[in-house]
Design a protein around this motif. Sequence first.
Motif, PDB file in Angstrom:
ATOM      1  N   PRO A  66      89.113  17.971  47.928  1.00  0.00           N
ATOM      2  CA  PRO A  66      90.516  17.933  48.330  1.00  0.00           C
ATOM      3  C   PRO A  66      91.437  17.238  47.315  1.00  0.00           C
ATOM      4  N   GLN A  67      90.919  16.299  46.528  1.00  0.00           N
ATOM      5  CA  GLN A  67      91.759  15.587  45.564  1.00  0.00           C
ATOM      6  C   GLN A  67      92.117  16.460  44.367  1.00  0.00           C
ATOM      7  N   THR A  68      91.167  17.249  43.878  1.00  0.00           N
ATOM      8  CA  THR A  68      91.389  18.014  42.648  1.00  0.00           C
ATOM      9  C   THR A  68      91.594  19.514  42.881  1.00  0.00           C
ATOM     10  N   ASN A  69      91.311  19.996  44.093  1.00  0.00           N
ATOM     11  CA  ASN A  69      91.356  21.426  44.416  1.00  0.00           C
ATOM     12  C   ASN A  69      90.418  22.247  43.525  1.00  0.00           C
ATOM     13  N   LEU A  70      89.319  21.645  43.078  1.00  0.00           N
ATOM     14  CA  LEU A  70      88.297  22.326  42.293  1.00  0.00           C
ATOM     15  C   LEU A  70      87.005  22.335  43.097  1.00  0.00           C
ATOM     16  N   TYR A  71      86.125  23.294  42.792  1.00  0.00           N
ATOM     17  CA  TYR A  71      84.826  23.331  43.455  1.00  0.00           C
ATOM     18  C   TYR A  71      83.997  22.130  43.026  1.00  0.00           C
ATOM     19  N   GLU A  72      83.199  21.608  43.965  1.00  0.00           N
ATOM     20  CA  GLU A  72      82.265  20.529  43.647  1.00  0.00           C
ATOM     21  C   GLU A  72      81.221  21.052  42.672  1.00  0.00           C
ATOM     22  N   ASP A  73      80.574  20.141  41.933  1.00  0.00           N
ATOM     23  CA  ASP A  73      79.594  20.568  40.932  1.00  0.00           C
ATOM     24  C   ASP A  73      78.314  21.128  41.551  1.00  0.00           C
ATOM     25  N   MET A  74      78.018  20.804  42.796  1.00  0.00           N
ATOM     26  CA  MET A  74      76.862  21.318  43.544  1.00  0.00           C
ATOM     27  C   MET A  74      75.531  21.013  42.851  1.00  0.00           C
ATOM     28  N   TYR A  75      75.437  19.891  42.145  1.00  0.00           N
ATOM     29  CA  TYR A  75      74.197  19.535  41.462  1.00  0.00           C
ATOM     30  C   TYR A  75      73.086  19.157  42.436  1.00  0.00           C
ATOM     31  N   ASN A  76      73.422  18.691  43.614  1.00  0.00           N
ATOM     32  CA  ASN A  76      72.405  18.218  44.558  1.00  0.00           C
ATOM     33  C   ASN A  76      72.163  19.196  45.698  1.00  0.00           C
ATOM     34  N   LEU A  77      72.373  20.467  45.457  1.00  0.00           N
ATOM     35  CA  LEU A  77      72.136  21.493  46.468  1.00  0.00           C
ATOM     36  C   LEU A  77      70.758  22.097  46.307  1.00  0.00           C
ATOM     37  N   ILE A  78      70.114  22.427  47.409  1.00  0.00           N
ATOM     38  CA  ILE A  78      68.829  23.106  47.400  1.00  0.00           C
ATOM     39  C   ILE A  78      69.034  24.479  48.033  1.00  0.00           C
ATOM     40  N   HIS A  79      68.564  25.522  47.365  1.00  0.00           N
ATOM     41  CA  HIS A  79      68.691  26.884  47.871  1.00  0.00           C
ATOM     42  C   HIS A  79      67.359  27.313  48.476  1.00  0.00           C
ATOM     43  N   VAL A  80      67.412  27.805  49.709  1.00  0.00           N
ATOM     44  CA  VAL A  80      66.215  28.253  50.416  1.00  0.00           C
ATOM     45  C   VAL A  80      66.378  29.738  50.715  1.00  0.00           C
ATOM     46  N   ASP A  81      65.352  30.517  50.401  1.00  0.00           N
ATOM     47  CA  ASP A  81      65.380  31.951  50.646  1.00  0.00           C
ATOM     48  C   ASP A  81      64.065  32.356  51.292  1.00  0.00           C
ATOM     49  N   GLU A  82      64.139  32.998  52.450  1.00  0.00           N
ATOM     50  CA  GLU A  82      62.922  33.361  53.155  1.00  0.00           C
ATOM     51  C   GLU A  82      62.752  34.862  53.305  1.00  0.00           C
ATOM     52  N   LYS A  83      63.525  35.655  52.615  1.00  0.00           N
ATOM     53  CA  LYS A  83      63.479  37.098  52.819  1.00  0.00           C
ATOM     54  C   LYS A  83      62.766  37.829  51.695  1.00  0.00           C
ATOM     55  N   LYS A  84      61.666  37.298  51.257  1.00  0.00           N
ATOM     56  CA  LYS A  84      60.909  37.936  50.190  1.00  0.00           C
ATOM     57  C   LYS A  84      59.671  38.596  50.777  1.00  0.00           C
ATOM     58  N   TRP A  85      59.702  39.912  50.894  1.00  0.00           N
ATOM     59  CA  TRP A  85      58.556  40.662  51.401  1.00  0.00           C
ATOM     60  C   TRP A  85      57.811  41.276  50.240  1.00  0.00           C
ATOM     61  N   PHE A  86      56.537  41.119  50.211  1.00  0.00           N
ATOM     62  CA  PHE A  86      55.697  41.727  49.192  1.00  0.00           C
ATOM     63  C   PHE A  86      54.622  42.550  49.877  1.00  0.00           C
ATOM     64  N   GLU A  87      54.444  43.781  49.416  1.00  0.00           N
ATOM     65  CA  GLU A  87      53.382  44.623  49.954  1.00  0.00           C
ATOM     66  C   GLU A  87      52.113  44.395  49.138  1.00  0.00           C
ATOM     67  N   LEU A  88      50.973  44.328  49.823  1.00  0.00           N
ATOM     68  CA  LEU A  88      49.710  44.113  49.134  1.00  0.00           C
ATOM     69  C   LEU A  88      49.277  45.346  48.350  1.00  0.00           C
ATOM     70  N   LYS A  89      49.785  46.507  48.715  1.00  0.00           N
ATOM     71  CA  LYS A  89      49.413  47.746  48.036  1.00  0.00           C
ATOM     72  C   LYS A  89      50.655  48.619  47.956  1.00  0.00           C
ATOM     73  N   LYS A  90      50.873  49.226  46.828  1.00  0.00           N
ATOM     74  CA  LYS A  90      51.969  50.173  46.668  1.00  0.00           C
ATOM     75  C   LYS A  90      51.392  51.542  46.346  1.00  0.00           C
ATOM     76  N   GLU A  91      52.139  52.585  46.702  1.00  0.00           N
ATOM     77  CA  GLU A  91      51.678  53.937  46.398  1.00  0.00           C
ATOM     78  C   GLU A  91      51.628  54.141  44.894  1.00  0.00           C
ATOM     79  N   GLY A  92      50.567  54.743  44.428  1.00  0.00           N
ATOM     80  CA  GLY A  92      50.448  55.039  43.006  1.00  0.00           C
ATOM     81  C   GLY A  92      50.121  53.833  42.142  1.00  0.00           C
ATOM     82  N   GLN A  93      49.767  52.706  42.757  1.00  0.00           N
ATOM     83  CA  GLN A  93      49.444  51.504  41.992  1.00  0.00           C
ATOM     84  C   GLN A  93      48.121  51.708  41.265  1.00  0.00           C
TER      85      GLN A  93
END
Length: 101
Positions: free
Chosen positions: A15-42
């Motif tokens: 709010p003081q500077t109207n700039l985005y924070e540096d976000m150095y202490n943020l942790i990103h979590v992603d749980e949508k990684k699906w991997f197939e054990l077998k693919k066609e034509g592998q």
Amino acid sequence: NNEWRLQHCVSHVCPQTNLYEDMYNLIHVDEKKWFELKKEGQKYILAGDEEAPIRKTKNKGHITKIMFLCAVARPRVVDRHGTEWGGKLGIWQVGDFVAAQ
């Protein structure tokens, strides 16, 4: 959904500077990684005495899938000696292996 996204972006503005924070202490979590054990034509490269794996399924819907939870942060220098940390916190498998009933 768009309103929530806008509120999330505005919450990271200083709010003081109207700039985005540096976000150095943020942790990103992603749980949508699906991997197939077998693919066609592998293809596999096998040693001379190695047997080819069995890759039969009744249809595409029966291919086993695995989901992972990943957590990463910004890479940074950890101490005054210049030791670097790559930013990877971990990757974990979500779910259990159970026998079909």
